[in-house]
Design a protein around this motif. Structure first.
Motif, PDB file in Angstrom:
ATOM      1  N   GLY A 181      -2.509  30.965  34.150  1.00  0.00           N
ATOM      2  CA  GLY A 181      -1.579  31.611  33.019  1.00  0.00           C
ATOM      3  C   GLY A 181      -1.982  30.805  31.749  1.00  0.00           C
ATOM      4  O   GLY A 181      -1.789  31.364  30.758  1.00  0.00           O
ATOM      5  N   GLY A 182      -2.172  29.594  31.897  1.00  0.00           N
ATOM      6  CA  GLY A 182      -2.386  28.571  30.882  1.00  0.00           C
ATOM      7  C   GLY A 182      -3.672  29.210  29.887  1.00  0.00           C
ATOM      8  O   GLY A 182      -3.779  29.258  28.530  1.00  0.00           O
ATOM      9  N   PHE A 183      -4.586  29.580  30.603  1.00  0.00           N
ATOM     10  CA  PHE A 183      -5.898  29.976  29.787  1.00  0.00           C
ATOM     11  C   PHE A 183      -5.480  31.085  29.178  1.00  0.00           C
ATOM     12  O   PHE A 183      -5.626  31.441  27.954  1.00  0.00           O
ATOM     13  CB  PHE A 183      -7.113  30.150  30.619  1.00  0.00           C
ATOM     14  CG  PHE A 183      -7.524  28.922  31.483  1.00  0.00           C
ATOM     15  CD1 PHE A 183      -8.423  27.973  30.341  1.00  0.00           C
ATOM     16  CD2 PHE A 183      -7.654  28.543  32.482  1.00  0.00           C
ATOM     17  CE1 PHE A 183      -9.008  26.939  30.785  1.00  0.00           C
ATOM     18  CE2 PHE A 183      -8.323  27.625  32.903  1.00  0.00           C
ATOM     19  CZ  PHE A 183      -9.033  26.585  32.032  1.00  0.00           C
ATOM     20  N   ILE A 184      -5.006  32.046  29.853  1.00  0.00           N
ATOM     21  CA  ILE A 184      -4.926  33.555  29.295  1.00  0.00           C
ATOM     22  C   ILE A 184      -3.673  33.480  28.262  1.00  0.00           C
ATOM     23  O   ILE A 184      -3.863  34.058  27.095  1.00  0.00           O
ATOM     24  CB  ILE A 184      -4.528  34.377  30.556  1.00  0.00           C
ATOM     25  CG1 ILE A 184      -5.764  34.546  31.293  1.00  0.00           C
ATOM     26  CG2 ILE A 184      -4.072  35.947  29.853  1.00  0.00           C
ATOM     27  CD1 ILE A 184      -5.580  35.585  32.602  1.00  0.00           C
ATOM     28  N   THR A 185      -2.556  32.762  28.436  1.00  0.00           N
ATOM     29  CA  THR A 185      -1.613  33.017  27.462  1.00  0.00           C
ATOM     30  C   THR A 185      -2.107  32.060  26.390  1.00  0.00           C
ATOM     31  O   THR A 185      -1.918  32.594  25.023  1.00  0.00           O
ATOM     32  CB  THR A 185      -0.310  31.986  27.762  1.00  0.00           C
ATOM     33  OG1 THR A 185      -0.102  32.282  29.332  1.00  0.00           O
ATOM     34  CG2 THR A 185       0.966  32.204  27.094  1.00  0.00           C
ATOM     35  N   LEU A 188      -4.209  34.763  24.383  1.00  0.00           N
ATOM     36  CA  LEU A 188      -3.609  35.819  23.652  1.00  0.00           C
ATOM     37  C   LEU A 188      -2.684  35.173  22.539  1.00  0.00           C
ATOM     38  O   LEU A 188      -2.908  35.867  21.422  1.00  0.00           O
ATOM     39  CB  LEU A 188      -2.467  36.437  24.743  1.00  0.00           C
ATOM     40  CG  LEU A 188      -3.052  37.071  26.035  1.00  0.00           C
ATOM     41  CD1 LEU A 188      -2.083  37.326  26.977  1.00  0.00           C
ATOM     42  CD2 LEU A 188      -3.976  38.188  25.509  1.00  0.00           C
ATOM     43  N   LEU A 189      -2.204  33.794  22.726  1.00  0.00           N
ATOM     44  CA  LEU A 189      -1.637  33.302  21.532  1.00  0.00           C
ATOM     45  C   LEU A 189      -2.407  33.156  20.387  1.00  0.00           C
ATOM     46  O   LEU A 189      -2.076  33.394  19.357  1.00  0.00           O
ATOM     47  CB  LEU A 189      -0.976  31.925  21.984  1.00  0.00           C
ATOM     48  CG  LEU A 189      -0.006  31.464  21.356  1.00  0.00           C
ATOM     49  CD1 LEU A 189       1.223  32.477  21.201  1.00  0.00           C
ATOM     50  CD2 LEU A 189       0.556  30.132  21.723  1.00  0.00           C
ATOM     51  N   LEU A 190      -3.709  32.770  20.741  1.00  0.00           N
ATOM     52  CA  LEU A 190      -4.634  32.302  19.542  1.00  0.00           C
ATOM     53  C   LEU A 190      -4.984  33.821  18.820  1.00  0.00           C
ATOM     54  O   LEU A 190      -5.114  33.848  17.597  1.00  0.00           O
ATOM     55  CB  LEU A 190      -6.161  32.176  20.185  1.00  0.00           C
ATOM     56  CG  LEU A 190      -6.190  30.551  20.287  1.00  0.00           C
ATOM     57  CD1 LEU A 190      -7.558  29.979  20.849  1.00  0.00           C
ATOM     58  CD2 LEU A 190      -6.021  29.923  18.909  1.00  0.00           C
ATOM     59  N   ILE A 191      -5.032  34.831  19.437  1.00  0.00           N
ATOM     60  CA  ILE A 191      -5.416  36.332  18.821  1.00  0.00           C
ATOM     61  C   ILE A 191      -4.221  36.402  17.909  1.00  0.00           C
ATOM     62  O   ILE A 191      -4.390  36.940  16.577  1.00  0.00           O
ATOM     63  CB  ILE A 191      -5.151  37.230  20.086  1.00  0.00           C
ATOM     64  CG1 ILE A 191      -6.643  37.084  20.777  1.00  0.00           C
ATOM     65  CG2 ILE A 191      -5.358  38.683  19.266  1.00  0.00           C
ATOM     66  CD1 ILE A 191      -6.538  38.078  22.025  1.00  0.00           C
ATOM     67  N   VAL A 192      -2.778  36.159  18.416  1.00  0.00           N
ATOM     68  CA  VAL A 192      -1.725  36.561  17.471  1.00  0.00           C
ATOM     69  C   VAL A 192      -1.792  35.681  16.148  1.00  0.00           C
ATOM     70  O   VAL A 192      -1.809  35.831  14.807  1.00  0.00           O
ATOM     71  CB  VAL A 192      -0.491  36.134  18.230  1.00  0.00           C
ATOM     72  CG1 VAL A 192       0.880  36.235  17.283  1.00  0.00           C
ATOM     73  CG2 VAL A 192      -0.411  37.119  19.351  1.00  0.00           C
ATOM     74  N   VAL A 193      -2.198  34.214  16.296  1.00  0.00           N
ATOM     75  CA  VAL A 193      -2.075  33.212  15.367  1.00  0.00           C
ATOM     76  C   VAL A 193      -3.306  33.730  14.327  1.00  0.00           C
ATOM     77  O   VAL A 193      -3.062  33.827  13.100  1.00  0.00           O
ATOM     78  CB  VAL A 193      -2.461  31.775  15.876  1.00  0.00           C
ATOM     79  CG1 VAL A 193      -2.704  30.922  14.640  1.00  0.00           C
ATOM     80  CG2 VAL A 193      -1.255  31.403  16.604  1.00  0.00           C
ATOM     81  N   ASN A 194      -4.413  34.223  14.910  1.00  0.00           N
ATOM     82  CA  ASN A 194      -5.568  34.473  13.967  1.00  0.00           C
ATOM     83  C   ASN A 194      -5.347  35.602  13.201  1.00  0.00           C
ATOM     84  O   ASN A 194      -5.690  35.791  11.813  1.00  0.00           O
ATOM     85  CB  ASN A 194      -6.882  34.674  14.887  1.00  0.00           C
ATOM     86  CG  ASN A 194      -7.411  33.587  15.263  1.00  0.00           C
ATOM     87  OD1 ASN A 194      -7.259  32.512  14.869  1.00  0.00           O
ATOM     88  ND2 ASN A 194      -8.639  33.775  16.317  1.00  0.00           N
ATOM     89  N   ALA A 195      -4.444  36.549  13.708  1.00  0.00           N
ATOM     90  CA  ALA A 195      -4.043  37.834  12.888  1.00  0.00           C
ATOM     91  C   ALA A 195      -3.116  37.293  12.063  1.00  0.00           C
ATOM     92  O   ALA A 195      -3.162  38.079  10.768  1.00  0.00           O
ATOM     93  CB  ALA A 195      -3.470  38.920  14.136  1.00  0.00           C
ATOM     94  N   LEU A 196      -2.094  36.554  12.146  1.00  0.00           N
ATOM     95  CA  LEU A 196      -1.392  35.940  11.273  1.00  0.00           C
ATOM     96  C   LEU A 196      -1.814  35.328  10.023  1.00  0.00           C
ATOM     97  O   LEU A 196      -1.530  35.468   8.891  1.00  0.00           O
ATOM     98  CB  LEU A 196      -0.119  35.203  11.956  1.00  0.00           C
ATOM     99  CG  LEU A 196       0.921  35.760  12.686  1.00  0.00           C
ATOM    100  CD1 LEU A 196       1.802  34.690  13.208  1.00  0.00           C
ATOM    101  CD2 LEU A 196       1.773  36.948  11.759  1.00  0.00           C
TER     102      LEU A 196
ATOM    103  N   PRO B 171     -10.508  32.993  21.641  1.00  0.00           N
ATOM    104  CA  PRO B 171      -9.554  33.846  22.125  1.00  0.00           C
ATOM    105  C   PRO B 171     -10.327  34.532  23.652  1.00  0.00           C
ATOM    106  O   PRO B 171      -9.685  34.442  24.611  1.00  0.00           O
ATOM    107  CB  PRO B 171      -9.064  34.868  21.509  1.00  0.00           C
ATOM    108  CG  PRO B 171      -9.270  34.097  20.157  1.00  0.00           C
ATOM    109  CD  PRO B 171     -10.487  33.483  20.059  1.00  0.00           C
ATOM    110  N   GLY B 172     -11.450  34.878  23.269  1.00  0.00           N
ATOM    111  CA  GLY B 172     -12.076  35.951  24.436  1.00  0.00           C
ATOM    112  C   GLY B 172     -12.619  34.885  25.572  1.00  0.00           C
ATOM    113  O   GLY B 172     -12.446  35.472  26.708  1.00  0.00           O
TER     114      GLY B 172
END
Lengths: 210, 192
Positions: A181-185, A188-196, B171-172
């Motif tokens: 869960g640590g890796f995946i969360t 996913l959080l990085l994707i959100v941060v990058n988008a922001l 991320p990937g």
């Protein structure tokens, strides 16, 4: 006045612009390892901040006395001393947190954030600026891992800082509090941060163009 | 003999330091872009951790414990590791230049690899004998290398595939690591 501005910008640089977790991607082990509950994420962040501020201050004070060639071993000794102090402090006053964090407290010694700031900032700048840098970087790290920890605790355990949050019928996703869960969360959080961040840079580019 | 086998398989699959305890993630994410570099790093890590487990056991048993200095473990061990890495680097350069060329660039990075300090601290708190302690270091580092090599293979494929722009890079890779951790989680049901 100019100097004050400087301290503030150094502080904000660590907190936001060069956030150690989301932008520099440093200190991944505790980021994934201890963020299973909000309290341990926050505790780990604050412990790291304390070490970072103290080691930055001392390395900055000693920067004119430490020869360039032996700077790495000197950094290691200074950082390791403060880590030991924090470790003993936690064992004495916050035994629950200490046992929740386990060996990760001792491993702050090899946290790349502390080392990288010593090398890249504290060894070249004045004590006051180094404290600001340590505080900014440390709190940036604390904020990031606390967010991650709260997300994992809420969905993985149904609680937030130990307070039950979800309705009784909620089935917690136990996988989230596992390393998996640590890796995946974090991903996913990085994707959100990058988008922001993309959005923010586009906005400022548009502002400049207008 | 069988207890050595249990320790080895435990550190390789069930208690893998990277996948199970999430230590050593910086090199795990940092040098896994290419298989060749991952191999070099892995070999260097096996070498250093095995040696470090041996030396820190001696330091702990004959220097720290007799004088009641257990609270100095973190400082003493990290210094031993830093010095050891430096010595290994110089010795290899002088005596085995071929090996030095293969491992040289990875050696300085190992000092800040938290698996090294993690393994040695765990060994010290488990109170094992010298042989077992060294073997635990060896097994743990083989486990680290195993996970690193597998992940490097995945990332080489990942680099060739078309990823959505927002998932490209870190991320990937993190999500791929998470999926790999699920596979390792499956081994935790193994028992002897």
């Amino acid at each position: 006045m100019a100097k004050k501005q400087n301290i503030l910008s150094v502080f904000l640089n660590g907190l936001v612009t060069e956030n150690p977790t989301f932008v520099l991607m440093l200190g991944l082990c505790p980021t994934v390892g201890v963020t299973t509950a909000g309290s341990s994420g926050l505790g780990m962040g604050l412990a790291t901040t304390a070490v970072l501020v103290c080691s930055n201050l001392f390395i900055s004070l000693l920067r004119n006395f430490i020869p360039e060639k032996v700077r790495i071993p000197s950094f290691i000794v200074i950082i390791a001393s403060f880590v030991t102090i924090v470790d003993l402090f936690l064992q004495a006053f916050l035994p629950d947190l200490s046992s929740a964090l386990g060996s990760f407290v001792a491993l702050i010694v090899v946290n790349c954030i502390v080392f990288a700031r010593a090398e890249a900032f504290a060894f070249k700048n004045s004590p006051l600026l180094s404290i600001a840098d340590g505080l900014g970087m440390g709190l940036g790290f604390t904020g990031a891992i606390t967010i991650l920890a709260v997300i994992r605790e809420v969905f993985g355990n149904g609680t937030c800082f130990g307070v039950s949050l979800m309705p009784a019928a909620y089935q917690p996703m136990a996988i989230l509090v596992q390393p998996v869960g640590g890796f995946i969360t974090l991903g996913l959080l990085l994707i959100v941060v990058n988008a922001l961040r993309n959005l923010a840079s586009k906005k400022s580019a548009r502002k400049e163009a207008a | 003999m069988s207890e050595y086998l249990v320790v080895f398989i435990g550190y390789l699959l069930m208690n893998n330091y990277v996948m199970g305890q999430t230590l050593g993630l910086c090199p795990f994410m940092g040098v896994s872009k290419r298989y060749d570099t991952a191999k070099g790093m892995g070999m260097a890590v096996i070498f250093v951790i095995t040696l470090a487990s041996f030396v820190t056991w001696l330091v702990n048993e004959y220097l720290l414990l007799p004088f009641g200095l257990e609270y100095m473990q973190t400082i003493a061990f990290i210094l031993v590791i830093a010095v050891l890495v430096q010595i290994v680097e110089m010795a290899l350069k002088k005596m085995l230049p071929v090996l030095y060329q293969a491992l040289g660039v990875y050696l300085p990075l190992i000092t800040t690899n938290c698996v090294v300090l993690g393994v040695t601290l765990d060994n010290a708190s488990a109170e094992m004998n010298l042989l077992m302690s060294t073997f635990c270091g060896f097994a743990a580092s083989v486990g680290f290398t195993f996970a690193l090599l597998l992940f490097a293979c995945i990332r080489e494929k990942l680099a060739l595939s078309k990823m959505p722009k927002w998932m490209d890079g870190f991320p990937g890779a993190l999500i791929a690591a998470g999926l790999m951790a699920i596979a390792f989680k499956g081994f935790s049901g193994l028992s002897f």
